[in-house]
Structure formats: structure tokens, C-alpha cells
Design an enzyme around this catalytic site. Sequence first.
Site, PDB file in Angstrom:
ATOM      1  N   GLY A 250       0.963  -1.394  -0.221  1.00 30.00           N
ATOM      2  CA  GLY A 250       0.398  -0.344   0.413  1.00 30.00           C
ATOM      3  C   GLY A 250       1.352   1.287  -0.270  1.00 30.00           C
ATOM      4  N   HIS A 251       0.415   2.069  -0.214  1.00 26.30           N
ATOM      5  CA  HIS A 251       0.738   3.383  -0.258  1.00 26.30           C
ATOM      6  C   HIS A 251       1.644   3.564   0.885  1.00 26.30           C
ATOM      7  CE1 HIS A 251      -3.284   5.374   0.588  1.00 26.30           C
ATOM      8  NE2 HIS A 251      -2.711   5.024   2.162  1.00 26.30           N
ATOM      9  N   ASN A 252       2.393   5.005   0.400  1.00 29.39           N
ATOM     10  CA  ASN A 252       3.546   5.454   2.620  1.00 29.39           C
ATOM     11  C   ASN A 252       4.499   3.916   2.673  1.00 29.39           C
ATOM     12  OD1 ASN A 252       2.725   7.611   1.097  1.00 29.39           O
ATOM     13  ND2 ASN A 252       1.115   7.256   3.048  1.00 29.39           N
TER      14      ASN A 252
END
EC number: 2.3.1.191
Length: 343
Positions: A250-252
Site C-alpha cells: 500500500g501507499h507510503n
Amino acid sequence: MSNYQFTKPAGPFRLFELAKISGATLYEGKGETFTVSGLAKLSEATSNDLVMLHQKKYVKELKHTAARVCIIGPDYVKYAPDSMYLLVHPNPYKAFALIAQAFYPSEKPPGFIATSAMIESSAIIGVDCFIAHGAYIGNQVKIGNRCKIGVNTYIGDTVTIGDDCLIEDNVSIRHAVIGNNVVIYSGARIGQDGFGFASDANGHYKIPHAGGVIIGNDVEIGANTCIDRGSLDNTVIEDWCRLDNLVQIGHNVKIGKGSVLVAQVGIAGSTELGEHVTLAGQVGVIGHLKIGKGATVLASAKVYKNVKSGDRVGGHPAVSISDWQKQIRFLKTAIKSKKSPKS
């Protein structure tokens, strides 16, 4: 013996050469000039094949194999037939990997750019690169030397790829900076927007993503794995990581150096993994957690809270291995006695 239909091995090699390649010791100095022509399983080997023993459950097969040479751990030397030449190494699996690399070196195709590839004029392509049919290279892309870009692969605007990278067929890469010696297998998706939105009674409201994906050196990313770009920060995969097929990042998310993620792992946004973390198959991790250096999460576990450095956890929800084993024993006892656990 090995199936040579798809990949023919290099060699043959003499034992003293394989000892040098692998860092193994030739037991009692015997067989230095014996020639090895291939690698094989214990049960399928011929006399000139090399085999490996790294688990006690294969001792019986070792005693009946036709192979004359075995890579073996010090504790298993006593099980080997007297007529067998032994390459002794404290980590026989590592030694086998190094020898396998010698027999099956990575292919380096000659420089080639297919006429059907589309390369924007502002892109910079290094020397001796192989760009296959149907590939697209966007504006201001920088690709290092000796890279291979597979059939129908998409490299979006401003992406940077280092030297000696292999990007296989049907890969898409956007908003990414990729280091040297990176392998990305077919169907991987890197740098698309993450799963980010705000919600109320009237619907869902997309949160735009402005970050990217940073991938270090010597990383492998499996087929059909997806790595989302960061929302405001970057998604980071550090050096020496190994991601299996069908992994979702997922993002980050931040993944520390040398970490290993097995097939079907899913990590939600903004979670951070320390160095040398292992997530076994089908592990799920919720967002905004920290998993410490050297931690191990066993297969199919679901992680809902932080994991300390060096801890080994399993179960759903994930707890320490000792607690998980206690839970399993309790459930077995409760089922056998036909009693329900007390609330």
C-alpha cells in the site's frame, strides 16, 4: 538430472572450482579434480551431478543417490556414503545458490531496440540496452546501462531506472526511481495511485497521490505484484528485498533492507518494516504499524498491532508463537472434551 529443454547449464566445473565459488571446504581434500556437469535432486541425480543435503529428512535419499558429489552441512557429514565427495559449508543452501549461479548465469542479451518500441525523444537510454517489441518509454525517462525492457512494458514519464535491470514483459512502472540490478517479473504494477479516499454519507472522495515509489539496489519483485505510490510521502523498498508473486504494498509503506515477503502478502498503507523482516505467505498487515528489525510473521497470520524487533508471531490475530501454540492446544482440548471456552 536437470531438464535442459529451457536452460542449458554452463560448465562442467571441477570440484576445486566449485569450492572456491561457494566458499565450501572439500572434505579431507578428496576429489579436487572430479568433474561436475550439472545439478540435480537426490532422487534423480546421475554420477556427475551435484546434489545438496540441508535437512535430515533427506538422509535416506542421500544414501541411495547416484550422485558422487554433495554440498552438505557439517552436522550431516556422518550420513554421507564413504565413496561420496563432499563440499562442506555451514549454510549449504547458500553454497548451492552460489554454485547454481555459476551453472546458470544471468543472460545478458545484446543491445537491441525493436522497431515497434515507442521511445519518446526526451528519454535517455543507456548503452547495450535491450528494448523489446511493443515497449513504451515515456518523456524524460532515464534508463541505465545494460537493461532489458520486456515486450509490451510501459515505463511512464520521468521514471528513472538504474544499471543492469531486468524488467520483464507486460510490466507498468510510473512515478518511480529504481536502483541497480533490480529484477521485476511479468505483470507487476508499480507506481499507480494507492487506495486512499475520505467518505461520508454521500459517497467516497479520492485523495490525490503526489508521492512516488523508491526501489533500492538488488531488489526482486515477483509477477503480478502491485506497489502503490505514496500519497504525500514515498513508498520505499530498500536494498536486497525480495517480494514474491501477488504481493500488495500500500501507499507510503516502508520496507527495510533485506526483507522477504512471500506470495499473497498484503500490507496496508503507512506501515513500516525494519531490516530483514520476513512475512510468510498470505500474511496481512493493517496500516500505520511498525514491524521491527528481524521480526518473522508466520504464514496466514493477521497483524493488528506493532511487532517488536526479533519477535516471531503467528495466528489471527497475530501473537507470540508460544501464545499461539497455547491457544491451539487449548482449542484442541476444548473440542475433545466438548466444552466451550469460558468467556
